[in-house]
Structures are given as C-alpha cells and as structure tokens.
Design a protein around this motif. Structure first.
Motif, PDB file in Angstrom:
ATOM      1  N   VAL A  75       0.836  -1.198   0.000  1.00 51.41           N
ATOM      2  CA  VAL A  75       0.000   0.000   0.000  1.00 51.41           C
ATOM      3  C   VAL A  75       0.875   1.253   0.000  1.00 51.41           C
ATOM      4  O   VAL A  75       0.584   2.241  -0.691  1.00 51.41           O
ATOM      5  N   ASP A  76       1.967   1.217   0.754  1.00 50.96           N
ATOM      6  CA  ASP A  76       2.886   2.356   0.784  1.00 50.96           C
ATOM      7  C   ASP A  76       3.447   2.641  -0.601  1.00 50.96           C
ATOM      8  O   ASP A  76       3.583   3.806  -1.012  1.00 50.96           O
ATOM      9  N   LEU A  77       3.791   1.587  -1.351  1.00 50.20           N
ATOM     10  CA  LEU A  77       4.373   1.787  -2.678  1.00 50.20           C
ATOM     11  C   LEU A  77       3.369   2.413  -3.633  1.00 50.20           C
ATOM     12  O   LEU A  77       3.746   3.204  -4.506  1.00 50.20           O
ATOM     13  N   LEU A  78       2.088   2.074  -3.494  1.00 50.09           N
ATOM     14  CA  LEU A  78       1.078   2.578  -4.417  1.00 50.09           C
ATOM     15  C   LEU A  78       1.014   4.103  -4.414  1.00 50.09           C
ATOM     16  O   LEU A  78       0.582   4.711  -5.400  1.00 50.09           O
ATOM     17  N   GLY A  79       1.459   4.733  -3.338  1.00 49.49           N
ATOM     18  CA  GLY A  79       1.412   6.188  -3.283  1.00 49.49           C
ATOM     19  C   GLY A  79       2.667   6.875  -3.764  1.00 49.49           C
ATOM     20  O   GLY A  79       2.652   8.094  -3.991  1.00 49.49           O
ATOM     21  N   VAL A  80       3.764   6.118  -3.937  1.00 49.31           N
ATOM     22  CA  VAL A  80       5.037   6.774  -4.249  1.00 49.31           C
ATOM     23  C   VAL A  80       5.791   6.150  -5.425  1.00 49.31           C
ATOM     24  O   VAL A  80       6.739   6.753  -5.932  1.00 49.31           O
ATOM     25  N   GLY A  81       5.414   4.948  -5.858  1.00 51.12           N
ATOM     26  CA  GLY A  81       6.142   4.276  -6.930  1.00 51.12           C
ATOM     27  C   GLY A  81       5.879   4.892  -8.293  1.00 51.12           C
ATOM     28  O   GLY A  81       4.880   5.585  -8.500  1.00 51.12           O
ATOM     29  N   ALA A  82       6.799   4.618  -9.249  1.00 54.37           N
ATOM     30  CA  ALA A  82       6.669   5.147 -10.607  1.00 54.37           C
ATOM     31  C   ALA A  82       6.485   4.058 -11.656  1.00 54.37           C
ATOM     32  O   ALA A  82       5.977   4.327 -12.734  1.00 54.37           O
ATOM     33  N   ASP A  83       6.891   2.833 -11.333  1.00 51.23           N
ATOM     34  CA  ASP A  83       6.825   1.750 -12.313  1.00 51.23           C
ATOM     35  C   ASP A  83       5.416   1.161 -12.352  1.00 51.23           C
ATOM     36  O   ASP A  83       4.892   0.696 -11.336  1.00 51.23           O
ATOM     37  N   GLN A  84       4.815   1.153 -13.542  1.00 52.62           N
ATOM     38  CA  GLN A  84       3.428   0.707 -13.656  1.00 52.62           C
ATOM     39  C   GLN A  84       3.273  -0.778 -13.351  1.00 52.62           C
ATOM     40  O   GLN A  84       2.308  -1.203 -12.717  1.00 52.62           O
ATOM     41  N   ARG A  85       4.229  -1.584 -13.778  1.00 49.74           N
ATOM     42  CA  ARG A  85       4.141  -3.018 -13.492  1.00 49.74           C
ATOM     43  C   ARG A  85       4.187  -3.285 -11.994  1.00 49.74           C
ATOM     44  O   ARG A  85       3.469  -4.145 -11.480  1.00 49.74           O
TER      45      ARG A  85
END
Length: 228
Positions: A193-203
């Motif tokens: 859930v944390d990554l969903l707010g800050v990540g850039a890679d769509q995969r």
C-alpha cells in the motif's frame, strides 16, 4: 479561352505549391528526395548547434515546435524510482520467509485447511519472487542491500519465533502458524500500500495492488482458521 487557361494555370500552380510545402517538414540541408510521407514527430539537427532536435506536434489549432531531444526525453516520466527498487529488494526476503513458514506445514499441521492454505501461499509467492528478481535483472540491479537487517521489516518473524514454529506440532503449530502468517501478511500489505502512493513503475503498481488484495483475502481466511 485565354481566361480559362489562365485560371487553370493558376489552380495548378497553387496545388503544386501546396504539395511542395507539405513535403518539406524540416530543411536540414539534405538533398535526397523526400519520402512519400512525413512522420508526425521527426528528429533532425539544429543549424546553430548541430544537436538533435525533435518536432513536437502542437495541440489542436497550434503549430508544431522543435525542441532539443534531451528536453523531450526529460519530459517522459521515469520508468522506475528508488522507492520501486527498495520495495522489490525488501519484498523478496519477505516472501522468502513466508515460503519458509509455509513449507513447515507439511507433517506438522493438524488442520488440513492449514495445509491447504500453506500450499496456496507457496504456489503464489514462489512465482512472485521470480517476477521480482526478473525486474531487478532487467534493470541491472542487485537484490542485495548492504548492511540492511531484513528482520526489521514489517511482519518479519524473529529467528526465535521461526524455531518455535518448526518445533511445534498439531494444534499448537496451527495456532502459531496462523498468528505468525497473519502478522507477516499484514506487513506485506502495508509495504505494498505504501508503494502505491510513491512508486513510478506501472508493473510494480499492479504487482503491489495484487499483493495487497490477495493477502488481505488470506488474512480473512486465516481469521476463520484460528483454533480456539
């Protein structure tokens, strides 16, 4: 008759001029004949610097403009960022511990539903580790993080707890397994859930969303399996 010929000549001249203008997208000094069609975005060189430029189509009603190729590349979003990489590097050992716990169920679990759940965890998370390792390999990145203690990650179980789980049998094992795996899953869900707010890679966004969704479902299942 002369007037008609004059008008016809004027029309032919105008059409020829329009065709000539349409065929010339960028005059870069190349004397070769132009191709039959022109791409909507073309690269050439600027007379002043000789550097590559890109023709960028304008919005409806606006003319196209040329921009240095470096600027055009800079406008594109990054394919991944450092937080994507951190997530992958952390999730690999996190999944590996889940597999270690799941493998202990064989010969120790009393409830066949616990064994079935462990089998599902192994079937889903083992391939996911492969996906994460491939993601790093494609980008020339190492899976190792020097000096990082993976035991500090959310949901990771201590070596002592893992030893107690391995020594348990029957109902005691079932109880410990459900509680430890539930805590472990909650850690993976929070990391995702944390990554969903800050990540850039769509995969990775899709991967993290899948992990959060599937492991939340398994948490609900384990709540019903917890022995009294």
């Amino acid at each position: 008759m002369t007037a008609r010929r004059g008008r016809l000549l004027a029309v032919v001249t105008a059409v020829a001029a329009a065709v000539l203008v349409a065929a010339v997208v960028v005059d870069d000094g190349d004397d070769r004949p132009a191709g039959p069609t022109a791409a909507p975005v073309a690269a050439t060189t600027t007379p002043a610097t000789g550097g590559p430029v890109v023709i960028v189509p304008g919005r409806p009603g606006e003319a196209a403009v040329t921009r240095p190729a470096g600027e055009a590349r800079a406008d594109a979003p990054p394919r991944h960022n450092t937080l994507d990489t951190w997530y992958v590097r952390m999730m690999i050992p996190h999944h590996e511990q889940a597999l270690e716990m799941a493998q202990l169920a064989a010969g120790r679990a009393a409830d066949p539903r616990i064994s079935a759940l462990a089998d599902r965890i192994r079937a889903s998370q083992a391939p996911e580790i492969g996906v994460l390792r491939a993601w790093l390999t494609e980008r020339g990145l190492s899976a190792e993080v020097a000096g990082h203690d993976h035991r500090a990650m959310r949901g990771m179980q201590s070596p002592e707890a893992m030893s107690r789980l391995a020594a348990a049998r029957g109902v005691e094992f079932d109880r410990m397994f459900v509680r430890m795996m539930t805590d472990h899953h909650r850690g993976a869900v929070q990391m995702s859930v944390d990554l969903l707010g800050v990540g850039a890679d769509q995969r990775l966004q899709e991967f993290a969303n899948s992990v959060a969704t599937e492991q939340n479902v398994e948490i609900d299942r384990m709540r019903d399996l917890l022995p009294a």
